[in-house]
Design a protein around this motif. Structure first.
Motif, PDB file in Angstrom:
ATOM      1  N   ILE A  28       0.640  -1.070   0.008  1.00  0.00           N
ATOM      2  CA  ILE A  28       0.150   0.079  -0.009  1.00  0.00           C
ATOM      3  C   ILE A  28       0.834   1.202  -0.090  1.00  0.00           C
ATOM      4  N   MET A  29       0.779   2.124  -0.955  1.00  0.00           N
ATOM      5  CA  MET A  29       1.546   3.228  -1.000  1.00  0.00           C
ATOM      6  C   MET A  29       0.937   4.293   0.013  1.00  0.00           C
ATOM      7  N   LYS A  30       1.672   4.764   0.718  1.00  0.00           N
ATOM      8  CA  LYS A  30       1.255   5.744   1.736  1.00  0.00           C
ATOM      9  C   LYS A  30       2.110   6.946   1.687  1.00  0.00           C
ATOM     10  N   GLU A  31       1.468   8.270   1.827  1.00  0.00           N
ATOM     11  CA  GLU A  31       2.413   9.312   1.492  1.00  0.00           C
ATOM     12  C   GLU A  31       1.818  10.088   3.088  1.00  0.00           C
ATOM     13  N   LYS A  32       2.883  10.359   4.090  1.00  0.00           N
ATOM     14  CA  LYS A  32       2.485  11.142   5.319  1.00  0.00           C
ATOM     15  C   LYS A  32       3.090  12.412   5.195  1.00  0.00           C
ATOM     16  N   LYS A  33       2.532  13.152   5.447  1.00  0.00           N
ATOM     17  CA  LYS A  33       2.717  14.597   5.490  1.00  0.00           C
ATOM     18  C   LYS A  33       2.878  15.263   7.047  1.00  0.00           C
ATOM     19  N   GLU A  34       3.845  15.788   7.599  1.00  0.00           N
ATOM     20  CA  GLU A  34       3.742  16.082   9.129  1.00  0.00           C
ATOM     21  C   GLU A  34       4.309  17.380   9.154  1.00  0.00           C
ATOM     22  N   THR A  37       6.759  22.825  11.867  1.00  0.00           N
ATOM     23  CA  THR A  37       6.980  24.222  12.700  1.00  0.00           C
ATOM     24  C   THR A  37       5.547  24.883  12.141  1.00  0.00           C
ATOM     25  N   ILE A  38       4.911  25.924  12.996  1.00  0.00           N
ATOM     26  CA  ILE A  38       4.026  26.580  12.373  1.00  0.00           C
ATOM     27  C   ILE A  38       4.419  28.008  12.532  1.00  0.00           C
ATOM     28  N   ILE A  39       4.195  28.884  11.575  1.00  0.00           N
ATOM     29  CA  ILE A  39       4.883  30.094  11.441  1.00  0.00           C
ATOM     30  C   ILE A  39       3.491  31.028  11.745  1.00  0.00           C
ATOM     31  N   CYS A  40       3.546  32.114  12.609  1.00  0.00           N
ATOM     32  CA  CYS A  40       2.487  32.964  12.854  1.00  0.00           C
ATOM     33  C   CYS A  40       2.323  33.830  11.888  1.00  0.00           C
ATOM     34  N   ASN A  41       1.117  34.128  10.879  1.00  0.00           N
ATOM     35  CA  ASN A  41       1.091  35.112   9.928  1.00  0.00           C
ATOM     36  C   ASN A  41       1.089  36.484  10.389  1.00  0.00           C
ATOM     37  N   GLY A  42       1.016  36.748  11.550  1.00  0.00           N
ATOM     38  CA  GLY A  42       0.817  38.056  12.168  1.00  0.00           C
ATOM     39  C   GLY A  42       2.330  38.675  12.398  1.00  0.00           C
ATOM     40  N   CYS A  43       3.146  37.956  13.007  1.00  0.00           N
ATOM     41  CA  CYS A  43       4.584  38.533  13.340  1.00  0.00           C
ATOM     42  C   CYS A  43       5.693  37.617  12.905  1.00  0.00           C
ATOM     43  N   GLY A  44       5.403  36.521  12.309  1.00  0.00           N
ATOM     44  CA  GLY A  44       6.577  35.422  11.885  1.00  0.00           C
ATOM     45  C   GLY A  44       7.036  34.726  12.906  1.00  0.00           C
ATOM     46  N   LYS A  45       6.464  34.643  14.111  1.00  0.00           N
ATOM     47  CA  LYS A  45       7.243  33.684  15.234  1.00  0.00           C
ATOM     48  C   LYS A  45       6.868  32.258  14.697  1.00  0.00           C
ATOM     49  N   GLU A  46       7.972  31.392  15.062  1.00  0.00           N
ATOM     50  CA  GLU A  46       8.006  29.892  14.667  1.00  0.00           C
ATOM     51  C   GLU A  46       7.458  29.200  16.079  1.00  0.00           C
ATOM     52  N   ILE A  47       6.534  28.238  15.694  1.00  0.00           N
ATOM     53  CA  ILE A  47       5.963  27.657  16.839  1.00  0.00           C
ATOM     54  C   ILE A  47       6.375  26.156  16.376  1.00  0.00           C
ATOM     55  N   CYS A  48       7.032  25.663  17.201  1.00  0.00           N
ATOM     56  CA  CYS A  48       7.410  24.112  17.208  1.00  0.00           C
ATOM     57  C   CYS A  48       6.532  23.277  17.275  1.00  0.00           C
ATOM     58  N   VAL A  49       6.371  22.241  16.572  1.00  0.00           N
ATOM     59  CA  VAL A  49       5.618  20.900  16.437  1.00  0.00           C
ATOM     60  C   VAL A  49       6.082  19.750  16.959  1.00  0.00           C
ATOM     61  N   THR A  50       5.801  18.999  17.945  1.00  0.00           N
ATOM     62  CA  THR A  50       6.397  17.715  18.185  1.00  0.00           C
ATOM     63  C   THR A  50       5.173  16.713  18.247  1.00  0.00           C
ATOM     64  N   ASP A  51       5.434  15.622  17.608  1.00  0.00           N
ATOM     65  CA  ASP A  51       4.562  14.453  17.416  1.00  0.00           C
ATOM     66  C   ASP A  51       2.876  14.998  16.929  1.00  0.00           C
ATOM     67  N   GLY A  52       3.089  16.160  16.069  1.00  0.00           N
ATOM     68  CA  GLY A  52       1.663  16.768  15.586  1.00  0.00           C
ATOM     69  C   GLY A  52       0.999  17.562  16.548  1.00  0.00           C
ATOM     70  N   ILE A  53       1.619  17.926  17.833  1.00  0.00           N
ATOM     71  CA  ILE A  53       1.287  18.967  18.942  1.00  0.00           C
ATOM     72  C   ILE A  53       2.017  20.094  18.738  1.00  0.00           C
ATOM     73  N   PRO A  54       1.215  21.357  18.773  1.00  0.00           N
ATOM     74  CA  PRO A  54       2.192  22.597  18.743  1.00  0.00           C
ATOM     75  C   PRO A  54       2.595  23.063  20.160  1.00  0.00           C
ATOM     76  N   LYS A  55       3.665  23.432  20.411  1.00  0.00           N
ATOM     77  CA  LYS A  55       4.268  23.595  21.616  1.00  0.00           C
ATOM     78  C   LYS A  55       3.660  24.736  22.670  1.00  0.00           C
ATOM     79  N   GLU A  56       3.067  25.480  21.870  1.00  0.00           N
ATOM     80  CA  GLU A  56       2.264  26.923  22.098  1.00  0.00           C
ATOM     81  C   GLU A  56       0.772  26.961  21.539  1.00  0.00           C
ATOM     82  N   ASP A  57      -0.179  27.119  22.401  1.00  0.00           N
ATOM     83  CA  ASP A  57      -1.477  27.328  21.734  1.00  0.00           C
ATOM     84  C   ASP A  57      -1.539  28.430  20.925  1.00  0.00           C
TER      85      ASP A  57
END
Length: 102
Positions: A28-34, A37-57
């Motif tokens: 079975i061919m699977k492609e997984k996209k994880e 990092t999420i970047i705030c569109n307002g200020c550009g701050k990087e929010i780290c993501v570990t195991d699919g969970i952002p480290k800041e709300d």
């Protein structure tokens, strides 16, 4: 349930020759996209993501604009860190409704 196809092998199964015989394997061919990092569109701050969970709300918005807008059927997405969210709602004439989760 598998059925024979024109080559005589079951659909969804490939034939792989190995030393000492033939082994049937199903792949079975699977492609997984994880997100990492999420970047705030307002200020550009990087929010780290570990195991699919952002480290800041944060606030994530997705809006598909309707027929009666100037952006008919466009989808807009953005993320805001908590500081940018606070700055945004400080500009509101009517404050957002809030409730405590208990």
């Amino acid at each position: 349930m598998y059925r024979k196809n024109e080559t005589g092998y079951n659909e969804g199964v490939t034939k792989e020759k190995l030393i000492g015989g033939i082994c049937m394997r199903r792949y079975i061919m699977k492609e997984k996209k994880e997100t990492e990092t999420i970047i705030c569109n307002g200020c550009g701050k990087e929010i780290c993501v570990t195991d699919g969970i952002p480290k800041e709300d944060m606030l994530s918005v997705e809006k598909r604009w309707g027929y009666f807008s100037g952006k008919d059927n466009e989808v807009h997405r953005f993320d805001l860190c908590e500081d940018c969210y606070d700055r945004l709602i400080a500009q509101f004439v009517i404050a957002p409704e809030t409730e405590n989760g208990e």
